[in-house]
Design an enzyme around this catalytic site. Structure first.
Site, mmCIF file in Angstrom:
data_model
loop_
_atom_site.group_PDB
_atom_site.id
_atom_site.type_symbol
_atom_site.label_atom_id
_atom_site.label_comp_id
_atom_site.label_asym_id
_atom_site.label_seq_id
_atom_site.Cartn_x
_atom_site.Cartn_y
_atom_site.Cartn_z
ATOM 1 N N ARG A 224 0.847 -1.188 0.000
ATOM 2 C CA ARG A 224 0.000 0.000 0.000
ATOM 3 C C ARG A 224 0.886 1.243 0.000
ATOM 4 O O ARG A 224 1.963 1.262 0.609
ATOM 5 C CB ARG A 224 -0.922 0.023 1.223
ATOM 6 C CG ARG A 224 -2.060 -0.989 1.160
ATOM 7 C CD ARG A 224 -3.082 -0.616 0.100
ATOM 8 N NE ARG A 224 -4.222 -1.527 0.059
ATOM 9 C CZ ARG A 224 -4.314 -2.585 -0.734
ATOM 10 N NH1 ARG A 224 -3.319 -2.890 -1.556
ATOM 11 N NH2 ARG A 224 -5.395 -3.341 -0.718
ATOM 12 N N HIS A 272 -0.286 0.162 -10.097
ATOM 13 C CA HIS A 272 -1.039 -0.729 -9.210
ATOM 14 C C HIS A 272 -1.611 -1.926 -9.975
ATOM 15 O O HIS A 272 -2.816 -2.199 -9.951
ATOM 16 C CB HIS A 272 -2.167 0.025 -8.508
ATOM 17 C CG HIS A 272 -2.597 -0.621 -7.218
ATOM 18 N ND1 HIS A 272 -3.131 0.079 -6.170
ATOM 19 C CD2 HIS A 272 -2.559 -1.925 -6.810
ATOM 20 C CE1 HIS A 272 -3.422 -0.752 -5.176
ATOM 21 N NE2 HIS A 272 -3.085 -1.980 -5.541
#
Length: 309
Positions: A224, A272
């Protein structure tokens, strides 16, 4: 009983089709177009609007569309009676392992450097790193971290892990807790972050911890964006302490156009895409918990709100 899909800005057609393909008789609803919200007990979600579950007074299970659950736990108004679950999809785990290996090998064999040299018509050679002389450290020894560690070990790497609690993994030394973090970092020529995002792990990749890595260490973050303190990474790259970084996750996504990561010569960016959930393969796990809820049986892959994973 029905399943409601609740998400903000995420496409839902894939999940709707996958659920109906496996269970044609199932009523699949998409928030906010739900007439009888008091009859809904099972929610499938990613990035839901905060406080939305107050509209579903009888919700009993909140299931994440992916392996992460920080997007659920960020809501301060989650119903205490609802069980939170995450995905542990083998395809998701496999894809993450492959992506991590690709980033490791890209760094070791200088592929980005050679690509830049190609664009400049520059025939230059740079000595590559070897598996024998490279120790990889993985932060986070959950399903994803343990799998990545095992796969990298097969390639001949010495792999160490770090976890908040004691873990036993064959062929891998796992350091634990704050008391062993410095020792773990000192051995990590390549550091890979696969931690869950919790209040304890937020900002864990900061100047203090990254400075404990060996000189010329390389950092990979596929967990993250909030694990990393952006300005601390840039400072250590500019000082020469770190050789570079590959980043797949960011504090703000998409990454703002004016962010310094875009133009930094030592940073590789991907949008991502390390491991993307495939509804077709993950849906059976969702339906299994849906059936368990109906039958009053224990659910699988339950998340502790207190621990954050």
């Amino acid at each position: 009983m029905s399943i409601v899909i609740i998400t903000e800005g995420k496409e839902t057609n894939g999940w709707e089709k996958a659920l109906k393909a496996k269970r044609p008789e199932l009523e699949v609803l998409v928030h906010p177009d739900v007439a009888a919200k008091d009859k809904v007990e099972f929610a499938l979600t990613w990035g839901h609007p905060l406080g939305v579950f107050k509209e579903y007074p009888n919700i009993k299970c909140i299931a994440s569309m992916g392996a992460g659950v920080d997007h659920i736990l960020r809501d301060p108004e989650l119903p205490a009676s609802a069980t939170i679950t995450k995905l542990e999809d083998p395809n998701l785990t496999r894809d993450m392992g492959l992506f991590v290996m690709a980033l490791v090998l890209n760094h070791m064999r200088n592929l980005t450097v050679h690509k830049l040299n190609q664009q400049q018509h520059n025939w230059s050679r740079k000595r590559y790193l070897t598996t024998e002389d490279t120790t990889i450290g993985i932060m986070g020894m959950g399903t994803l971290g343990a799998h990545a560690a095992a796969e990298l070990t097969k390639l001949g790497f010495q792999v160490n892990g770090w976890a908040r609690t004691e873990k036993q993994l064959e062929g891998i030394k796992v350091y634990k807790g704050d008391e062993e973090l410095d020792s773990f970092l000192a051995t990590s020529d390549i550091l890979i972050c696969l931690l869950p995002l919790t209040p304890q792990t937020e900002n864990i990749l900061n100047k203090q911890t990254l400075s404990k890595l060996p000189n010329n260490a390389f950092v990979i973050n596929v967990a993250r964006g909030k694990h990393l303190v952006d300005e601390d990474l840039v400072e250590l790259l500019d000082s020469g302490h770190l050789a570079g970084a590959s980043l797949d996750v960011f504090r703000e996504e998409p990454l703002p156009k004016d962010h310094p990561f875009w133009s930094h010569p030592k940073i590789n960016i991907t949008p991502h895409i390390a491991s993307i959930t495939d509804p077709a393969s993950a849906v059976l796990q969702i339906l299994d918990n849906y059936d368990r809820l109906q039958r009053g049986k224990p659910l699988k892959n339950i998340v502790s709100p207190e621990l954050g994973y």
